[in-house]
Write a protein that holds these residues in place. Sequence first.
Motif, PDB file in Angstrom:
ATOM      1  N   ILE A 128     -14.785  33.389  14.963  1.00 18.04           N
ATOM      2  CA  ILE A 128     -16.042  34.080  15.271  1.00 18.04           C
ATOM      3  C   ILE A 128     -16.819  33.349  16.365  1.00 18.04           C
ATOM      4  CG2 ILE A 128     -17.580  32.997  13.565  1.00 18.04           C
ATOM      5  CD1 ILE A 128     -18.497  35.947  12.946  1.00 18.04           C
ATOM      6  N   ASP A 129     -16.560  32.052  16.545  1.00 19.19           N
ATOM      7  CA  ASP A 129     -17.245  31.243  17.549  1.00 19.19           C
ATOM      8  C   ASP A 129     -16.356  30.897  18.741  1.00 19.19           C
ATOM      9  OD1 ASP A 129     -19.889  30.938  16.498  1.00 19.19           O
ATOM     10  OD2 ASP A 129     -19.045  29.671  14.933  1.00 19.19           O
ATOM     11  N   LEU A 130     -15.115  31.296  18.698  1.00 15.02           N
ATOM     12  CA  LEU A 130     -14.206  31.090  19.824  1.00 15.02           C
ATOM     13  C   LEU A 130     -13.907  32.439  20.451  1.00 15.02           C
ATOM     14  CD1 LEU A 130     -11.633  28.468  18.450  1.00 15.02           C
ATOM     15  CD2 LEU A 130     -13.653  28.068  19.868  1.00 15.02           C
ATOM     16  N   PRO A 131     -13.628  32.491  21.725  1.00 14.50           N
ATOM     17  CA  PRO A 131     -13.531  31.410  22.680  1.00 14.50           C
ATOM     18  C   PRO A 131     -14.860  30.667  22.834  1.00 14.50           C
ATOM     19  CG  PRO A 131     -12.752  33.478  23.657  1.00 14.50           C
ATOM     20  CD  PRO A 131     -13.360  33.793  22.337  1.00 14.50           C
ATOM     21  N   LEU A 132     -14.758  29.495  23.469  1.00 13.01           N
ATOM     22  CA  LEU A 132     -15.952  28.698  23.737  1.00 13.01           C
ATOM     23  C   LEU A 132     -16.874  29.437  24.692  1.00 13.01           C
ATOM     24  CD1 LEU A 132     -14.213  25.228  24.176  1.00 13.01           C
ATOM     25  CD2 LEU A 132     -15.604  25.974  22.232  1.00 13.01           C
ATOM     26  N   LYS A 133     -18.138  29.055  24.643  1.00 12.67           N
ATOM     27  CA  LYS A 133     -19.142  29.716  25.482  1.00 12.67           C
ATOM     28  C   LYS A 133     -20.103  28.681  26.045  1.00 12.67           C
ATOM     29  CE  LYS A 133     -18.978  33.348  22.091  1.00 12.67           C
ATOM     30  NZ  LYS A 133     -18.037  32.583  21.272  1.00 12.67           N
ATOM     31  N   ILE A 134     -20.516  28.902  27.287  1.00 14.09           N
ATOM     32  CA  ILE A 134     -21.611  28.129  27.880  1.00 14.09           C
ATOM     33  C   ILE A 134     -22.588  29.132  28.473  1.00 14.09           C
ATOM     34  CG2 ILE A 134     -22.333  26.506  29.672  1.00 14.09           C
ATOM     35  CD1 ILE A 134     -19.651  25.082  29.368  1.00 14.09           C
ATOM     36  N   LEU A 135     -23.844  28.997  28.076  1.00 13.21           N
ATOM     37  CA  LEU A 135     -24.919  29.824  28.606  1.00 13.21           C
ATOM     38  C   LEU A 135     -25.595  29.057  29.730  1.00 13.21           C
ATOM     39  CD1 LEU A 135     -26.684  32.391  28.239  1.00 13.21           C
ATOM     40  CD2 LEU A 135     -28.154  31.005  26.753  1.00 13.21           C
ATOM     41  N   VAL A 136     -25.750  29.691  30.879  1.00 14.14           N
ATOM     42  CA  VAL A 136     -26.466  29.100  32.010  1.00 14.14           C
ATOM     43  C   VAL A 136     -27.705  29.955  32.208  1.00 14.14           C
ATOM     44  CG1 VAL A 136     -26.328  28.377  34.425  1.00 14.14           C
ATOM     45  CG2 VAL A 136     -24.244  28.409  33.026  1.00 14.14           C
ATOM     46  N   TRP A 137     -28.873  29.318  32.117  1.00 12.33           N
ATOM     47  CA  TRP A 137     -30.113  30.093  32.096  1.00 12.33           C
ATOM     48  C   TRP A 137     -31.239  29.335  32.780  1.00 12.33           C
ATOM     49  CZ3 TRP A 137     -34.157  28.140  28.923  1.00 12.33           C
ATOM     50  CH2 TRP A 137     -33.795  27.092  28.078  1.00 12.33           C
ATOM     51  N   GLU A 138     -32.224  30.115  33.207  1.00 13.93           N
ATOM     52  CA  GLU A 138     -33.402  29.556  33.876  1.00 13.93           C
ATOM     53  C   GLU A 138     -34.613  29.778  32.981  1.00 13.93           C
ATOM     54  OE1 GLU A 138     -33.969  30.278  38.222  1.00 13.93           O
ATOM     55  OE2 GLU A 138     -35.825  31.220  37.502  1.00 13.93           O
ATOM     56  N   ASP A 139     -35.398  28.709  32.784  1.00 15.13           N
ATOM     57  CA  ASP A 139     -36.601  28.850  31.954  1.00 15.13           C
ATOM     58  C   ASP A 139     -37.748  29.410  32.795  1.00 15.13           C
ATOM     59  OD1 ASP A 139     -37.803  26.730  33.368  1.00 15.13           O
ATOM     60  OD2 ASP A 139     -37.716  25.331  31.685  1.00 15.13           O
ATOM     61  N   PRO A 140     -38.878  29.741  32.180  1.00 14.20           N
ATOM     62  CA  PRO A 140     -40.003  30.338  32.926  1.00 14.20           C
ATOM     63  C   PRO A 140     -40.543  29.450  34.058  1.00 14.20           C
ATOM     64  CG  PRO A 140     -40.287  30.705  30.579  1.00 14.20           C
ATOM     65  CD  PRO A 140     -39.122  29.762  30.732  1.00 14.20           C
ATOM     66  N   ALA A 141     -40.304  28.142  33.967  1.00 13.29           N
ATOM     67  CA  ALA A 141     -40.769  27.226  35.017  1.00 13.29           C
ATOM     68  C   ALA A 141     -39.757  27.100  36.154  1.00 13.29           C
ATOM     69  CB  ALA A 141     -41.065  25.854  34.418  1.00 13.29           C
ATOM     70  N   LYS A 197     -36.568  25.927  35.823  1.00 16.22           N
ATOM     71  CA  LYS A 197     -35.570  24.890  35.567  1.00 16.22           C
ATOM     72  C   LYS A 197     -34.331  25.543  34.956  1.00 16.22           C
ATOM     73  CE  LYS A 197     -34.018  20.722  35.264  1.00 16.22           C
ATOM     74  NZ  LYS A 197     -33.281  20.283  36.426  1.00 16.22           N
ATOM     75  N   VAL A 198     -33.165  25.093  35.397  1.00 15.07           N
ATOM     76  CA  VAL A 198     -31.900  25.671  34.937  1.00 15.07           C
ATOM     77  C   VAL A 198     -31.263  24.754  33.890  1.00 15.07           C
ATOM     78  CG1 VAL A 198     -29.568  26.357  35.657  1.00 15.07           C
ATOM     79  CG2 VAL A 198     -31.561  26.900  37.097  1.00 15.07           C
ATOM     80  N   PHE A 199     -30.697  25.366  32.865  1.00  9.16           N
ATOM     81  CA  PHE A 199     -30.055  24.640  31.773  1.00  9.16           C
ATOM     82  C   PHE A 199     -28.686  25.232  31.471  1.00  9.16           C
ATOM     83  CE2 PHE A 199     -34.540  23.988  31.181  1.00  9.16           C
ATOM     84  CZ  PHE A 199     -34.635  22.660  30.792  1.00  9.16           C
ATOM     85  N   LEU A 200     -27.842  24.402  30.893  1.00 11.85           N
ATOM     86  CA  LEU A 200     -26.591  24.849  30.297  1.00 11.85           C
ATOM     87  C   LEU A 200     -26.726  24.613  28.796  1.00 11.85           C
ATOM     88  CD1 LEU A 200     -25.749  23.169  33.118  1.00 11.85           C
ATOM     89  CD2 LEU A 200     -23.582  24.198  32.514  1.00 11.85           C
ATOM     90  N   SER A 201     -26.303  25.573  28.003  1.00 14.91           N
ATOM     91  CA  SER A 201     -26.395  25.475  26.543  1.00 14.91           C
ATOM     92  C   SER A 201     -25.065  25.887  25.929  1.00 14.91           C
ATOM     93  CB  SER A 201     -27.496  26.391  26.002  1.00 14.91           C
ATOM     94  OG  SER A 201     -28.746  26.067  26.563  1.00 14.91           O
ATOM     95  N   TRP A 202     -24.726  25.239  24.799  1.00 11.21           N
ATOM     96  CA  TRP A 202     -23.496  25.568  24.087  1.00 11.21           C
ATOM     97  C   TRP A 202     -23.630  25.175  22.624  1.00 11.21           C
ATOM     98  CZ3 TRP A 202     -24.089  21.554  27.487  1.00 11.21           C
ATOM     99  CH2 TRP A 202     -23.874  20.270  26.990  1.00 11.21           C
ATOM    100  N   ASN A 203     -22.699  25.675  21.828  1.00 13.88           N
ATOM    101  CA  ASN A 203     -22.647  25.303  20.416  1.00 13.88           C
ATOM    102  C   ASN A 203     -22.126  23.873  20.297  1.00 13.88           C
ATOM    103  OD1 ASN A 203     -23.473  27.706  19.060  1.00 13.88           O
ATOM    104  ND2 ASN A 203     -21.506  28.618  19.589  1.00 13.88           N
ATOM    105  N   SER A 204     -22.851  23.055  19.566  1.00 12.78           N
ATOM    106  CA  SER A 204     -22.435  21.684  19.330  1.00 12.78           C
ATOM    107  C   SER A 204     -21.090  21.664  18.609  1.00 12.78           C
ATOM    108  CB  SER A 204     -23.490  20.985  18.472  1.00 12.78           C
ATOM    109  OG  SER A 204     -22.951  19.861  17.837  1.00 12.78           O
ATOM    110  N   PRO A 205     -20.114  20.895  19.125  1.00 14.97           N
ATOM    111  CA  PRO A 205     -18.842  20.788  18.413  1.00 14.97           C
ATOM    112  C   PRO A 205     -19.004  20.255  16.978  1.00 14.97           C
ATOM    113  CG  PRO A 205     -18.570  20.047  20.661  1.00 14.97           C
ATOM    114  CD  PRO A 205     -20.054  20.256  20.444  1.00 14.97           C
TER     115      PRO A 205
END
Length: 131
Positions: free
Chosen positions: A79-92, A94-102
Amino acid sequence: MTVSRGAGIVDIPSNHSVDQTVEKLKAILAARGVTLFALVDHSGEAEKVGLKMPPTKLLIFGSPKAGTPVMLAAPSIAIDLPLKILVWEDPAGKVFLSWNSPAYLQERHGVPPDLLPGITVVEALATKAAE
């Protein structure tokens, strides 16, 4: 700087725009022979229906050679695979990468420790793309 914000999600800042980070990540995946199964452009889809949101893209990727043994040992992780990385920009802006902690995925699904490399690779990929 890696930040865990609870609920098993890890965030790191990127030194690039969302699009530049996505392109770097795509190149890193290709160089490592990792399959990019999908790229979901959440902000682009929102724009198509007249809604605005900061740039937000989700990359869904993996390697059947690495992921299949993990799923055989802990079937619910599918249900959690394949792996995923979210690339997103906050309201200020700034860009971040987010993923599920292994560690979160291991605990959630009971992944045997010897199979963790199949999911821990996500952090190295994200960190390289953020540089």
